[in-house]
Write an enzyme that holds these catalytic residues in place. Structure first.
Site, mmCIF file in Angstrom:
data_model
loop_
_atom_site.group_PDB
_atom_site.id
_atom_site.type_symbol
_atom_site.label_atom_id
_atom_site.label_comp_id
_atom_site.label_asym_id
_atom_site.label_seq_id
_atom_site.Cartn_x
_atom_site.Cartn_y
_atom_site.Cartn_z
ATOM 1 C CB ALA A 146 -0.878 -0.006 1.237
ATOM 2 N N GLY A 186 0.489 -4.917 0.941
ATOM 3 C CA GLY A 186 -0.784 -4.944 0.207
ATOM 4 C C GLY A 186 -0.639 -5.569 -1.177
HETATM 5 N N1 CAA Z 1 4.564 3.246 -0.653
HETATM 6 C C1 CAA Z 1 4.928 4.404 -1.225
HETATM 7 N N2 CAA Z 1 6.012 4.536 -2.011
HETATM 8 C C2 CAA Z 1 6.757 3.430 -2.222
HETATM 9 C C3 CAA Z 1 6.433 2.197 -1.653
HETATM 10 C C4 CAA Z 1 5.265 2.115 -0.837
HETATM 11 N N3 CAA Z 1 4.834 0.975 -0.288
HETATM 12 N N4 CAA Z 1 7.361 1.287 -2.025
HETATM 13 C C5 CAA Z 1 8.230 1.946 -2.815
HETATM 14 N N5 CAA Z 1 7.865 3.239 -2.942
HETATM 15 C C6 CAA Z 1 8.540 4.307 -3.693
HETATM 16 C C7 CAA Z 1 9.737 4.843 -2.938
HETATM 17 O O1 CAA Z 1 9.343 5.795 -1.985
HETATM 18 C C8 CAA Z 1 10.545 5.437 -4.059
HETATM 19 O O2 CAA Z 1 9.990 6.664 -4.426
HETATM 20 P P1 CAA Z 1 10.964 7.957 -4.704
HETATM 21 O O3 CAA Z 1 11.785 7.536 -5.883
HETATM 22 O O4 CAA Z 1 9.995 9.053 -5.011
HETATM 23 O O5 CAA Z 1 11.766 8.149 -3.469
HETATM 24 C C9 CAA Z 1 10.301 4.488 -5.205
HETATM 25 O O6 CAA Z 1 9.106 3.761 -4.892
HETATM 26 C C10 CAA Z 1 11.392 3.472 -5.394
HETATM 27 O O7 CAA Z 1 11.613 2.831 -4.150
HETATM 28 P P2 CAA Z 1 13.047 2.709 -3.445
HETATM 29 O O8 CAA Z 1 13.928 3.838 -3.856
HETATM 30 O O9 CAA Z 1 12.820 2.520 -1.977
HETATM 31 O O10 CAA Z 1 13.578 1.360 -4.134
HETATM 32 P P3 CAA Z 1 14.571 0.310 -3.526
HETATM 33 O O11 CAA Z 1 14.866 -0.637 -4.645
HETATM 34 O O12 CAA Z 1 15.718 0.961 -2.839
HETATM 35 O O13 CAA Z 1 13.740 -0.466 -2.388
HETATM 36 C C11 CAA Z 1 11.802 -1.597 -1.509
HETATM 37 C C12 CAA Z 1 12.637 -1.246 -2.762
HETATM 38 C C13 CAA Z 1 12.604 -2.529 -0.601
HETATM 39 C C14 CAA Z 1 10.552 -2.315 -2.010
HETATM 40 C C15 CAA Z 1 11.429 -0.296 -0.737
HETATM 41 O O14 CAA Z 1 10.886 0.630 -1.652
HETATM 42 C C16 CAA Z 1 10.443 -0.521 0.356
HETATM 43 O O15 CAA Z 1 10.797 -0.985 1.425
HETATM 44 N N6 CAA Z 1 9.153 -0.170 0.114
HETATM 45 C C17 CAA Z 1 8.113 -0.264 1.114
HETATM 46 C C18 CAA Z 1 7.634 -1.699 1.281
HETATM 47 C C19 CAA Z 1 6.569 -1.793 2.345
HETATM 48 O O16 CAA Z 1 6.818 -1.487 3.510
HETATM 49 N N7 CAA Z 1 5.364 -2.251 1.964
HETATM 50 C C20 CAA Z 1 4.247 -2.373 2.879
HETATM 51 C C21 CAA Z 1 3.409 -1.144 2.856
HETATM 52 S S1 CAA Z 1 2.150 -1.107 4.093
HETATM 53 C C22 CAA Z 1 0.895 -2.048 3.500
HETATM 54 O O17 CAA Z 1 0.959 -2.628 2.429
HETATM 55 C C23 CAA Z 1 -0.335 -2.103 4.400
HETATM 56 C C24 CAA Z 1 -1.349 -3.118 4.062
HETATM 57 O O18 CAA Z 1 -1.294 -4.225 4.547
HETATM 58 C C25 CAA Z 1 -2.502 -2.795 3.195
#
Ligand code: CAA
Length: 253
Positions: free
Chosen positions: A64, A107
């Site tokens: 998400a 998500g």
């Molecule tokens: N929400 C918003 N933005 C996200 C995102 C997320 N879940 N995942 C990635 N992005 C965005 C990053 O912010 C980044 O944007 P910018 O370039 O504008 O800074 C872009 O996507 C690329 O991401 P990274 O630079 O972080 O890429 P990376 O290769 O270094 O890392 C990753 C990849 C490990 C997936 C990392 O992006 C990450 O940890 N993302 C979050 C994962 C997460 O925590 N997901 C769970 C969300 S909560 C949820 O889903 C609740 C539910 O149950 C419904």
């Protein structure tokens, strides 16, 4: 209908729904999920669509959209949860296959869990990192994951938040592996598109029900659903084709 965050192409009875927010690794924002909701309403009633594949080009979905959730109150968080849309996808009366490359997290993995079958590339990375955000999966993850892979592995994934390889996910029975998951998903969807749609729909209902009711009730439901296939032209055609030693041609009636 046109969409901003998803693309839909229908060909040969198969709808391919592509998540299309690549700059955010296909993180699911509210509007994207509303688009999925509308799209699945349409796919449910479109008789030309026999099977659906959900995919994303480089990534499935990294969860998400965290930026949407920073300041939510508990009431707003309940409203934000994607459970209604994911339930709708799970209940689609047609098979739905997730073709996963790259990240399927949070998500995004919950969306994949709402599908009937998950096919992942060897480079795919899956997990529930929510615990590291001070939350936990809130769109069906705590319910669907243990039913699929058992409570012990589900707890390990959800409690640690660790991101696992596709190989490990395959060991858990969470995904099937394929070098090219979209190609594999399309081949499988093509195979399913040629089956009797009413029988497929009822089989899906019975299998989904198995997660919710005790076995004897499930078997009773199955008997009624199974018997109702004998009211279809496709049952007549399927059995007649067998006796005539030819391939059945199903009409969905
Ligand atoms: N929400 C918003 N933005 C996200 C995102 C997320 N879940 N995942 C990635 N992005 C965005 C990053 O912010 C980044 O944007 P910018 O370039 O504008 O800074 C872009 O996507 C690329 O991401 P990274 O630079 O972080 O890429 P990376 O290769 O270094 O890392 C990753 C990849 C490990 C997936 C990392 O992006 C990450 O940890 N993302 C979050 C994962 C997460 O925590 N997901 C769970 C969300 S909560 C949820 O889903 C609740 C539910 O149950 C419904």
């Amino acid at each position: 209908m046109s969409y901003e965050f998803i693309d839909i192409k229908v060909e040969d009875g198969i709808a391919v729904v592509s998540l299309n927010r690549p700059k955010a690794l296909n993180a699911l924002n509210k509007d994207m999920v509303l688009e999925l909701d509308r799209a699945f309403d349409e796919l449910a009633v479109d008789a030309s669509v026999k099977a659906v594949v959900i995919t994303g080009e480089k990534n499935f979905a990294a969860g998400a959209d965290i930026s949407n959730m920073l300041t939510l109150s508990p009431e707003e968080a309940k409203e934000f949860s994607f459970r209604h849309t994911f339930n709708k996808i799970e209940d689609l009366p047609k098979p739905v296959i997730a073709a996963i490359s790259g990240f399927a997290l949070g998500g995004g993995l919950e969306l994949a869990l709402a599908c009937d079958i998950r096919i992942a590339a060897p480079n795919a990375k899956l997990g529930f990192p929510e615990i590291n955000l001070g939350i936990f999966p809130g769109a069906g993850g705590t319910q669907r994951l243990p039913r699929l892979i058992g409570p012990s592995w589900a707890k390990e994934m959800i409690y640690t938040g660790d991101i696992i390889t596709a190989g490990k996910a395959a060991e858990y029975g969470l995904v099937d592996l394929a070098e090219s998951p979209l190609e594999e998903a399309l081949t499988l969807a093509g195979k399913l598109a040629a089956k009797a749609p009413v029988a497929l729909k009822l089989a899906k209902q019975c299998i989904n029900l198995a997660a919710d009711v005790d076995q004897k009730k499930g078997i009773e439901f199955e008997a009624v659903a199974w018997a109702s296939t004998f009211a279809t032209e496709d049952q007549r055609e399927g059995m007649k084709a067998f006796t005539e030693k030819r391939k059945a041609v199903f009409k969905g009636k």
